[in-house]
Design a protein around this motif. Structure first.
Motif, PDB file in Angstrom:
ATOM      1  N   ILE A 111      10.322   5.945  -7.916  1.00 36.47           N
ATOM      2  CA  ILE A 111      10.743   7.246  -7.385  1.00 36.47           C
ATOM      3  C   ILE A 111      10.949   8.232  -8.536  1.00 36.47           C
ATOM      4  O   ILE A 111      10.606   9.409  -8.444  1.00 36.47           O
ATOM      5  CB  ILE A 111      12.048   7.111  -6.562  1.00 36.47           C
ATOM      6  N   VAL A 125      11.016  11.567  -0.531  1.00 41.97           N
ATOM      7  CA  VAL A 125      11.000  10.179  -0.065  1.00 41.97           C
ATOM      8  C   VAL A 125      11.182  10.185   1.450  1.00 41.97           C
ATOM      9  O   VAL A 125      12.060  10.885   1.965  1.00 41.97           O
ATOM     10  CB  VAL A 125      12.122   9.347  -0.729  1.00 41.97           C
ATOM     11  N   SER A 127      11.921   7.822   4.750  1.00 40.22           N
ATOM     12  CA  SER A 127      12.377   6.530   5.250  1.00 40.22           C
ATOM     13  C   SER A 127      11.828   6.315   6.652  1.00 40.22           C
ATOM     14  O   SER A 127      12.191   7.037   7.583  1.00 40.22           O
ATOM     15  CB  SER A 127      13.911   6.489   5.274  1.00 40.22           C
ATOM     16  N   CYS A 142      18.641   7.377  -3.621  1.00 46.66           N
ATOM     17  CA  CYS A 142      18.457   8.833  -3.625  1.00 46.66           C
ATOM     18  C   CYS A 142      19.735   9.558  -4.047  1.00 46.66           C
ATOM     19  O   CYS A 142      19.675  10.602  -4.711  1.00 46.66           O
ATOM     20  CB  CYS A 142      17.983   9.312  -2.260  1.00 46.66           C
ATOM     21  N   GLN A 147      17.773  12.636  -5.366  1.00 41.12           N
ATOM     22  CA  GLN A 147      16.450  12.785  -4.766  1.00 41.12           C
ATOM     23  C   GLN A 147      16.544  13.194  -3.296  1.00 41.12           C
ATOM     24  O   GLN A 147      17.216  12.537  -2.503  1.00 41.12           O
ATOM     25  CB  GLN A 147      15.686  11.462  -4.880  1.00 41.12           C
ATOM     26  N   TRP A 149      15.422  13.390   0.480  1.00 38.44           N
ATOM     27  CA  TRP A 149      14.642  12.472   1.306  1.00 38.44           C
ATOM     28  C   TRP A 149      14.829  12.789   2.780  1.00 38.44           C
ATOM     29  O   TRP A 149      15.707  13.565   3.159  1.00 38.44           O
ATOM     30  CB  TRP A 149      15.006  11.015   1.008  1.00 38.44           C
TER      31      TRP A 149
END
Length: 351
Positions: A111, A125, A127, A142, A147, A149
């Motif tokens: 990542i 990202v 999921s 994250c 990050q 997501w």
């Protein structure tokens, strides 16, 4: 050319920018596989796929996978199909469970450094997993990395689902509002009912994947309104939306740390001063010399208005009672008389 039409129609300023983005998809199942296919067809720059499961014939009620791929790992089968769809996309696949200690560290490394330009982080990202443990692993990674997501899911009865955008520090993370299995300290594995498997509808999964990728495109290409949470209930065709603030007492220490950093960033940002602009008068000057003139003069208007009462600031009267004109006819009062109507009529004839 059809994708570029979005630019010509003014929907997206620069659609070609889609080729510069990297997206990691965790979970290549009913939602994740369709999500990866949509992103591939949209021309994403690079896709990272994470999954440890294999394709089974039992998956054929879903979209994307085909019977001849049974026995292959989902990431291997997905990469083969997606390369044939769009060879311009770069693919990186990882066939492992991200929740184990060793794999989790490698997952975080990819990542952080697996972007289109090696050494740069991914842009987003996604999921698309089907269990709480994997979601918490993604949430932990994250939050630690800061990050952004998006989380997605479909209910066990297959008739509802949701997507959620999570920006560490700015919006609620997955641990900020824990579900029942965490709040009650229940092992989710004990919730499985014997002899009953989760239902699966390709329609619901296709809808959830569609709104997830739509949200991804709006987020990456900066157009439209990005949804922080969008639900889907197939029984009533209901799409609830909301935004959740982060929990200051979140159990995840990195979430609390991200919240503090976000507050500091907001504090140093200059406050936007809202300047009220006067509305322009339309058609005051025109080519035909047409002018609107009131037929009532200021003096007539004042004369027709009564006295204004003394009111507090901010309150005005809707109308006033006009003053009685000086030359108005005075009321005529008739005094009572004991004479009969016949006698009065006789008097009038003699006058």
């Amino acid at each position: 050319s059809r994708l570029m039409a979005l630019k010509r129609m003014g929907i997206v300023k620069d659609y070609e920018k889609i080729r510069t983005f990297t997206v990691a998809v965790v979970g290549v199942g009913g939602v994740g596989s369709v999500t990866a296919e949509m992103l591939t067809r949209c021309g994403i720059g690079k896709l990272l796929l994470f999954d440890y499961d294999k394709v089974e014939l039992a998956n054929m009620n879903r979209l994307f996978f085909q019977p001849h791929q049974a026995g292959l790992s989902k990431v291997q089968a997905a990469e083969h199909t997606l390369r044939n769809i769009n060879p311009d996309v770069q693919f990186e696949v990882h066939n492992y469970n991200i929740t184990t200690v060793d794999n989790f560290q490698h997952f975080m490394d990819r990542i952080s450094y697996g972007g289109l330009e090696e050494g740069k982080p991914v842009d987003l990202v996604l999921s698309c997993v089907d269990n709480f443990e994997a979601r918490m692993a993604i949430n932990t990674a994250c939050n630690e990395l800061g990050q952004t997501w998006m989380e997605s899911g479909v209910s066990e009865n297959a008739v509802s689902g949701h997507i959620q955008l999570i920006i560490p520090g700015e919006s609620a993370c997955f641990a900020c509002a824990p579900p029942l299995v965490v709040a009650a300290n229940i092992d989710e594995k004990t919730l499985k009912r014997e002899g009953v498997c989760a239902a699966s509808l390709p329609t619901t999964m296709g809808v959830v994947a569609g709104i997830l990728v739509q949200n991804v495109l709006k987020f990456l290409l900066n157009f439209g309104t990005v949804s922080y949470y969008l639900g889907y209930n197939a029984m009533q065709d209901f799409f609830p939306t909301m935004a959740m603030k982060p929990n200051p007492q979140c159990n995840d220490k990195n979430c609390r740390k991200q919240q503090e950093e976000y507050k500091e960033k907001r504090a140093v940002q200059p406050k936007q001063i809202v300047v009220e602009q006067e509305e322009e008068i339309v058609h005051e000057d025109n080519d035909w010399g047409i002018e609107l003139v009131s037929e009532v003069s200021e003096e007539e208007l004042k004369a027709a208005s009564g006295p204004l009462p003394d009111l507090p600031q901010g309150i005005t009267v809707a109308y006033t009672i006009p003053n009685m004109e000086e030359n108005a006819v005075a009321e005529v009062t008739v005094s009572e008389s004991e004479e009969s109507l016949e006698e009065l009529m006789a008097k009038m004839k003699n006058m």
